[in-house]
Scaffold this active site. Sequence first.
Site, PDB file in Angstrom:
ATOM      1  N   TYR A  97      79.367  78.446  38.040  1.00 22.70           N
ATOM      2  CA  TYR A  97      79.024  77.131  38.523  1.00 22.70           C
ATOM      3  C   TYR A  97      77.345  77.380  38.012  1.00 22.70           C
ATOM      4  O   TYR A  97      77.078  78.434  38.313  1.00 22.70           O
ATOM      5  CB  TYR A  97      78.632  77.607  39.732  1.00 22.70           C
ATOM      6  CG  TYR A  97      78.399  76.922  40.653  1.00 22.70           C
ATOM      7  CD1 TYR A  97      79.267  75.182  40.486  1.00 22.70           C
ATOM      8  CD2 TYR A  97      77.510  76.696  42.012  1.00 22.70           C
ATOM      9  CE1 TYR A  97      78.817  74.461  40.738  1.00 22.70           C
ATOM     10  CE2 TYR A  97      76.502  75.557  42.312  1.00 22.70           C
ATOM     11  CZ  TYR A  97      77.502  74.491  42.023  1.00 22.70           C
ATOM     12  OH  TYR A  97      76.816  72.846  42.176  1.00 22.70           O
ATOM     13  N   LYS A 125      84.210  71.657  49.446  1.00 21.60           N
ATOM     14  CA  LYS A 125      84.600  71.411  48.485  1.00 21.60           C
ATOM     15  C   LYS A 125      86.049  71.341  48.918  1.00 21.60           C
ATOM     16  O   LYS A 125      85.689  70.296  49.675  1.00 21.60           O
ATOM     17  CB  LYS A 125      84.072  71.839  47.413  1.00 21.60           C
ATOM     18  CG  LYS A 125      83.214  72.419  46.557  1.00 21.60           C
ATOM     19  CD  LYS A 125      82.363  71.225  45.923  1.00 21.60           C
ATOM     20  CE  LYS A 125      81.224  71.521  45.878  1.00 21.60           C
ATOM     21  NZ  LYS A 125      81.164  72.861  44.783  1.00 21.60           N
ATOM     22  N   ASP A 169      83.227  84.362  44.408  1.00 17.71           N
ATOM     23  CA  ASP A 169      82.844  82.987  44.795  1.00 17.71           C
ATOM     24  C   ASP A 169      83.741  82.522  44.420  1.00 17.71           C
ATOM     25  O   ASP A 169      84.881  82.201  43.633  1.00 17.71           O
ATOM     26  CB  ASP A 169      81.957  82.124  43.919  1.00 17.71           C
ATOM     27  CG  ASP A 169      81.607  80.839  44.197  1.00 17.71           C
ATOM     28  OD1 ASP A 169      82.727  79.858  44.982  1.00 17.71           O
ATOM     29  OD2 ASP A 169      80.998  80.081  44.254  1.00 17.71           O
ATOM     30  N   ARG A 202      68.825  79.289  66.604  1.00 19.42           N
ATOM     31  CA  ARG A 202      68.754  79.416  64.301  1.00 19.42           C
ATOM     32  C   ARG A 202      69.539  80.949  64.973  1.00 19.42           C
ATOM     33  O   ARG A 202      70.209  81.687  63.567  1.00 19.42           O
ATOM     34  CB  ARG A 202      67.367  79.756  63.864  1.00 19.42           C
ATOM     35  CG  ARG A 202      67.751  79.847  62.447  1.00 19.42           C
ATOM     36  CD  ARG A 202      66.381  79.902  61.844  1.00 19.42           C
ATOM     37  NE  ARG A 202      64.895  80.478  62.820  1.00 19.42           N
ATOM     38  CZ  ARG A 202      64.353  81.350  62.856  1.00 19.42           C
ATOM     39  NH1 ARG A 202      64.375  82.217  62.268  1.00 19.42           N
ATOM     40  NH2 ARG A 202      63.979  80.612  64.076  1.00 19.42           N
TER      41      ARG A 202
HETATM   42  C1  LIG Z   1      79.892  73.671  44.214  1.00 25.21           C
HETATM   43  C2  LIG Z   1      80.071  74.778  44.063  1.00 25.21           C
HETATM   44  C3  LIG Z   1      78.862  76.061  44.811  1.00 25.21           C
HETATM   45  C4  LIG Z   1      78.158  75.179  45.504  1.00 25.21           C
HETATM   46  O1  LIG Z   1      77.883  74.398  47.103  1.00 25.21           O
HETATM   47  P1  LIG Z   1      77.077  73.117  47.344  1.00 25.21           P
HETATM   48  O2  LIG Z   1      77.881  73.060  48.954  1.00 25.21           O
HETATM   49  O3  LIG Z   1      77.343  72.210  46.134  1.00 25.21           O
HETATM   50  O4  LIG Z   1      75.587  74.194  47.778  1.00 25.21           O
HETATM   51  C5  LIG Z   1      79.333  76.585  44.697  1.00 25.21           C
HETATM   52  N1  LIG Z   1      80.539  77.582  44.050  1.00 25.21           N
HETATM   53  C6  LIG Z   1      80.727  76.813  43.486  1.00 25.21           C
HETATM   54  C7  LIG Z   1      82.276  77.026  42.452  1.00 25.21           C
HETATM   55  C8  LIG Z   1      81.134  75.083  43.360  1.00 25.21           C
HETATM   56  O5  LIG Z   1      81.852  74.373  43.312  1.00 25.21           O
END
Ligand SMILES: *Cc1c(COP(=O)(O)O)cnc(C)c1O
Length: 380
Positions: free
Chosen positions: A107, A203, A178, A54
Amino acid sequence: MTSGNNESWAPDTIVVAAGRPPHATNEPVNPPIVLSSTFYSLGESNAGEKVYGRFTNPTWDPLEETIATLEDSELPALAYASGMAAVAAGLSLLPPGGTIVIPRHAYNGSLALVAELEQTLNLTVRRVELADTVATLEAFDGADMAWLESPTNPMLEVADLPALLDGAKERGVLSIVDNTFSTPLLQRPLQLGADVVVHSATKYMGGHSDVVLGAVVTRNPELRARLHSMRTLHGAIPGPFEAWLTLRGIRTMALRLEKAEANARELALRLNEHPAVSRVRYPGLETDPGHARAAVQMDGFGSILCIEIRGGAPAADAMLGRMRLWTPATSLGGVESLAERRRRHTGEPESVPENLVRLSVGIENVEDLYADLDRALTGA
Ligand SMILES: *Cc1c(COP(=O)(O)O)cnc(C)c1O
């Protein structure tokens, strides 16, 4: 690990070459998956020791090095169990009773978590129109944290990131970007002065819709130490297999994004002329309100576009139901093309149009993609 950090390689080389074992006899070309929850350690443990799964894991190291190199940080990134775990880690830097500025169209998971913390941490939340630089800078006055996203999901508004990040710095506001939508291939916020970058590696980095993982990057050693300690204590760590799969995905990210973006640009141009579509949002279109900014601060326009369907939500849902090649599904950034009417989620802000369909363009043949869309749009 080795390669990468001391070289001034281009991003499309870094994705392939960073985070590999040393060039030495019998070293594997690819970093191995290490499936062990604990490590030999005797006596008083020191900083260089792994100790326990961890705290650190050898399979995270090459991934964290590669993401950091892409975002232009000398400090390794921190990998998390999901993008939302990375978002939560970033938000955990807020003091109780603090003030956060966040785009109205951030988001929806980030918006939901901030709304939760608004109650539990007694936060002041200033929700802004991110494209309005003057209003956003005003909202920074006296704030603790600026949460930024550009382009926004799913409205594709483009923030003036250089101006906002300078403004945050001048006011002593901690800035977090982000960067999921842009990827470090198109935009590197740390170079523009951001304190922290967060990613949903689920993504574009993973790129094949087969892994959920997140990452945080910073150039600030104190912030990184705090985040690392909190990751260890909160325990939102990725499994070794997920880390390995994500790095495997990153190897082709430049190639995938190049093809997906070329497809997206062509589809945006054609859909802009389509009688069943009332509006196309894509920063790559010269007529798009975010075009000029994106052209200056990004190395490309990405592979996500949004279309508004004539006939409202029912027409949009019917269109999605007629798709054969495109898959109606949430998420984005994979090799396969996905489409989703965002307002089907109850958490989506009401200012997102009911008939808005987000298209995550994949790497298929563009003629097949357009033919499927055109047939679905015209009801044939
Ligand atoms: C999908 C997404 C998240 C969250 O990510 P997960 O891997 O689904 O937890 C955060 N910010 C953006 C812009 C996203 O597209």
